[in-house]
Design a protein around this motif. Structure first.
Motif, short mmCIF file in Angstrom:
data_model
loop_
_atom_site.label_atom_id
_atom_site.label_comp_id
_atom_site.label_asym_id
_atom_site.label_seq_id
_atom_site.Cartn_x
_atom_site.Cartn_y
_atom_site.Cartn_z
N ILE A 157 0.84 -1.20 0.00
CA ILE A 157 0.00 0.00 0.00
C ILE A 157 0.88 1.25 0.00
CG2 ILE A 157 -1.65 1.34 1.36
CD1 ILE A 157 -2.87 -1.25 2.32
N PRO A 174 -1.39 0.32 14.42
CA PRO A 174 -2.68 -0.15 14.96
C PRO A 174 -2.98 -1.60 14.61
CG PRO A 174 -2.95 1.90 13.74
CD PRO A 174 -1.56 1.45 13.50
N ILE A 175 -2.52 -2.02 13.43
CA ILE A 175 -2.81 -3.39 13.01
C ILE A 175 -1.92 -4.39 13.76
CG2 ILE A 175 -2.54 -4.92 11.02
CD1 ILE A 175 -3.78 -2.78 9.36
N PRO A 178 -2.32 -5.90 18.50
CA PRO A 178 -2.65 -7.16 19.18
C PRO A 178 -1.48 -8.13 19.18
CG PRO A 178 -4.29 -6.64 17.50
CD PRO A 178 -3.21 -5.64 17.35
N ARG A 201 -1.65 -20.11 25.58
CA ARG A 201 -2.67 -19.14 25.21
C ARG A 201 -2.11 -18.07 24.28
NH1 ARG A 201 -7.84 -16.52 27.48
NH2 ARG A 201 -7.42 -14.70 26.23
N LEU A 220 -6.63 -9.55 -0.31
CA LEU A 220 -6.70 -8.12 -0.61
C LEU A 220 -5.56 -7.65 -1.51
CD1 LEU A 220 -7.75 -6.79 2.89
CD2 LEU A 220 -9.13 -6.79 0.83
N ILE B 112 -7.18 3.07 20.25
CA ILE B 112 -6.70 2.37 19.05
C ILE B 112 -7.59 2.69 17.85
CG2 ILE B 112 -6.34 0.09 18.04
CD1 ILE B 112 -5.59 -0.68 21.02
N LEU B 115 -6.45 5.85 16.57
CA LEU B 115 -5.22 5.67 15.79
C LEU B 115 -5.53 5.14 14.40
CD1 LEU B 115 -2.57 4.04 18.15
CD2 LEU B 115 -2.63 6.35 17.28
N ILE B 116 -6.47 4.16 14.33
CA ILE B 116 -6.81 3.58 13.02
C ILE B 116 -7.44 4.64 12.12
CG2 ILE B 116 -8.29 1.92 11.84
CD1 ILE B 116 -7.88 0.04 14.19
N TYR B 120 -5.90 5.97 8.67
CA TYR B 120 -6.70 5.89 7.45
C TYR B 120 -6.76 7.26 6.77
CZ TYR B 120 -10.94 5.28 4.61
OH TYR B 120 -11.84 5.25 3.59
N VAL B 139 -8.67 -1.14 1.11
CA VAL B 139 -7.93 -2.31 1.58
C VAL B 139 -7.49 -2.10 3.04
CG1 VAL B 139 -5.78 -3.61 1.32
CG2 VAL B 139 -7.15 -3.07 -0.68
N TYR B 140 -6.98 -0.91 3.32
CA TYR B 140 -6.52 -0.66 4.69
C TYR B 140 -7.67 -0.70 5.69
CZ TYR B 140 -4.20 1.25 8.70
OH TYR B 140 -3.70 1.39 9.96
N ILE B 142 -10.40 -2.44 5.55
CA ILE B 142 -10.80 -3.83 5.81
C ILE B 142 -9.77 -4.52 6.71
CG2 ILE B 142 -11.26 -6.06 4.74
CD1 ILE B 142 -12.21 -4.45 2.27
N LEU B 143 -8.49 -4.33 6.41
CA LEU B 143 -7.43 -4.92 7.23
C LEU B 143 -7.55 -4.50 8.69
CD1 LEU B 143 -3.99 -4.68 5.40
CD2 LEU B 143 -5.19 -6.72 6.11
N ALA B 144 -7.77 -3.19 8.87
CA ALA B 144 -7.86 -2.67 10.24
C ALA B 144 -9.05 -3.24 10.97
CB ALA B 144 -7.93 -1.14 10.21
N ILE B 146 -10.42 -6.12 10.56
CA ILE B 146 -10.19 -7.53 10.90
C ILE B 146 -9.43 -7.67 12.21
CG2 ILE B 146 -8.97 -9.60 10.15
CD1 ILE B 146 -9.58 -8.76 7.29
N THR B 147 -8.51 -6.74 12.49
CA THR B 147 -7.68 -6.91 13.69
C THR B 147 -8.41 -6.54 14.98
OG1 THR B 147 -6.78 -4.72 13.34
CG2 THR B 147 -5.49 -6.56 12.54
N PHE B 150 -9.33 -9.10 17.74
CA PHE B 150 -8.20 -9.59 18.54
C PHE B 150 -7.98 -8.71 19.77
CE2 PHE B 150 -7.25 -11.65 14.55
CZ PHE B 150 -6.88 -12.91 14.98
N LEU B 151 -8.20 -7.41 19.56
CA LEU B 151 -7.99 -6.48 20.68
C LEU B 151 -8.93 -6.81 21.84
CD1 LEU B 151 -7.61 -3.22 18.66
CD2 LEU B 151 -5.85 -4.36 19.97
N PHE B 153 -9.82 -9.63 22.87
CA PHE B 153 -9.27 -10.69 23.69
C PHE B 153 -7.95 -10.30 24.35
CE2 PHE B 153 -11.81 -12.99 20.54
CZ PHE B 153 -12.62 -13.69 21.41
N VAL B 154 -7.15 -9.52 23.62
CA VAL B 154 -5.76 -9.30 24.04
C VAL B 154 -5.65 -8.21 25.09
CG1 VAL B 154 -3.55 -8.47 23.20
CG2 VAL B 154 -4.76 -10.20 21.93
#
Lengths: 227, 220
Positions: A157, A174-175, A178, A201, A220, B112, B115-116, B120, B139-140, B142-144, B146-147, B150-151, B153-154
């Motif tokens: 990108i 940000p990505i 996690p 875990r 993508l 977060i 930040l995203i 963007y 694309v960015y 969608i990627l963001a 998806i993550t 996870f946050l 849980f994490v």
């Protein structure tokens, strides 16, 4: 089917070897990457001085060094194609999937090579003890895989943007968050000598993150690359 | 037209009721009234993120620049609401827990998201060609998106939560609110969501007209 898959893997490995060879010839990113890692490590080591730190802080510092080194080097894999104006030619000779797989593999090798240098230096300079080495290795390899899966598509990108500058780190952080939180916790456990079952875990989260990012970036990448 | 009047009336009634009724939580007193504004604003932040992602997917499958425009506007609004949620949360945190910022899991999540959104918008401003901008930022986005799961849980494993887990929603995920509080809260949620839709539609219309006047648009 057999011939199809073998041509695909041979194409990927050909693309990987192309990048690898040109890297060995030009040292486009490797030298700077290694020096950047060493410098960050030195800065960290100097700023700590004689203090003794807990393993939690050391694991965080370890991944901060790796994160910023990766940020300084991993974007080059696509930027150099744009700068050398070779991306159009690449589009003609190979499918997007094989290009992406080749670049991914190349970035992974680059990052693992970097870690082979950083880990011993970090152990020596900061007195970082790793009590459960195999857990540490699993966290390191899975973490690197996840990091490469999500940063390679961001590199693609960024390479298309007209202003590159700090964009790579801004988009990646940000990505990657996690992942970073999980690898730091996993590294801390390994350094304190926790058993495999205690680190399971973290490994599960890392594994699922890596799989999800791998699939998403493969899907993508077409859209980033096609224009 | 009618739903705009309804939105106005709804938000008006909510504002009046929030200040007239007894505070939703007795120990905290008056400051707990922020609950009726803070939670809907945070909800709209996430809603805007979802709208941006759906528009990004639609853009990638249909290649119509309208969807890109909608994703961009949704993100801008999301950024605004994320700031509002962060600031209103920080003011409440100062009064309830003693400091503006505690890295509580939900504070971290909204930060977060901020930040995203920032990343963007930075990406959009770094690309000049319109369809390239649309492609890459979709694309960015969608990627963001998806993550983000996870946050969920994490992040709670790193920081202890200060947000109530038992007072409003208990551990069995059953809502524990007096009927009036629940009614006002849900109306506020609905009101803010409708407000978001309203601003969003208005922005989309204005931007399309603006592009038509400039004559630079490929949007029909």
């Amino acid at each position: 089917m057999g011939t199809k898959s073998s041509t695909w893997t041979s194409r990927v490995s050909a693309l990987f070897l192309k990048d690898f060879k040109s890297e060995l010839r030009t040292r486009y990113s490797l030298d700077a990457l290694v020096m950047f890692a060493v410098i960050t490590l030195t800065v960290v080591s100097f700023s700590i001085g004689m203090f003794s730190l807990s393993s939690k802080i050391k694991s965080s510092l370890f991944w901060i060094v790796i994160f910023f080194s990766a940020m300084s080097g991993l974007a080059q894999v696509f930027i150099k194609e744009e700068e050398a104006k070779t991306s159009t030619l690449l589009k003609l000779v190979a499918s997007p999937e094989s290009i992406f797989a080749g670049k991914l593999l190349y970035n992974l090798v680059l990052l693992l090579f970097l870690e082979i240098i950083i880990v011993p230096l970090f152990v020596i300079m900061l007195g970082f003890s790793i009590l459960n080495f195999w857990l540490f290795l699993c966290v390191l390899v899975l973490g690197s895989l996840g990091l490469v899966c999500s940063t390679t598509i961001i590199a693609a990108i960024v390479a298309k943007a007209s202003v590159k500058g700090a964009l790579f780190a801004v988009l990646s952080f940000p990505i990657l968050l996690p992942l970073l939180v999980t690898v730091i916790s996993g590294t801390n456990l390994a350094s304190e000598g926790a058993s495999f079952s205690q680190g399971l875990r973290d490994l599960q989260i890392l594994f699922s993150y890596t799989v999800v990012m791998f699939v998403a970036s493969f899907l993508l990448f077409d859209f980033v690359w096609e224009e | 037209m009618w739903w705009k009047i309804l939105t106005g009336l709804l938000i008006g009634t909510v504002v009046v009721l929030v200040f007239l009724m007894p505070p939703p939580q007795k120990e905290l007193g008056d400051i707990s009234r922020i609950f009726f504004f803070h939670v809907p604003v945070a909800w709209v932040t996430v809603l805007a993120f979802l709208v941006a992602m759906v528009n990004s997917i639609l853009y990638l499958s249909r290649k119509d620049l309208v969807y890109d425009l909608q994703a961009a506007i949704s993100s801008q609004l999301g950024f605004l609401f994320a700031i509002l949620a962060t600031v209103s949360g920080a003011i409440f945190a100062k009064n309830a827990w003693g400091s503006y910022w505690n890295w509580d899991p939900r504070e971290t999540s909204v930060f977060i998201l901020l930040l995203i959104y920032g990343a963007y918008l930075a990406l959009r401003s770094a690309i000049e060609m319109e369809d390239r901008k649309a492609n890459l930022s979709a694309v960015y986005s969608i990627l963001a998106f998806i993550t983000v799961p996870f946050l969920v849980f994490v992040v709670p494993r790193v920081f202890q939560s200060l947000h109530p887990t038992d007072s409003i929603v208990n551990s069995q995920i059953k809502i524990q609110m007096p009927p009036l509080v629940l009614l006002v809260f849900l109306s506020s949620l609905l009101g803010f969501s409708l407000l978001f839709v309203w601003i969003y539609n208005l922005e989309v219309k204005v931007t399309i007209l603006h592009k038509k006047i400039k004559g630079s648009s490929t949007i029909k």
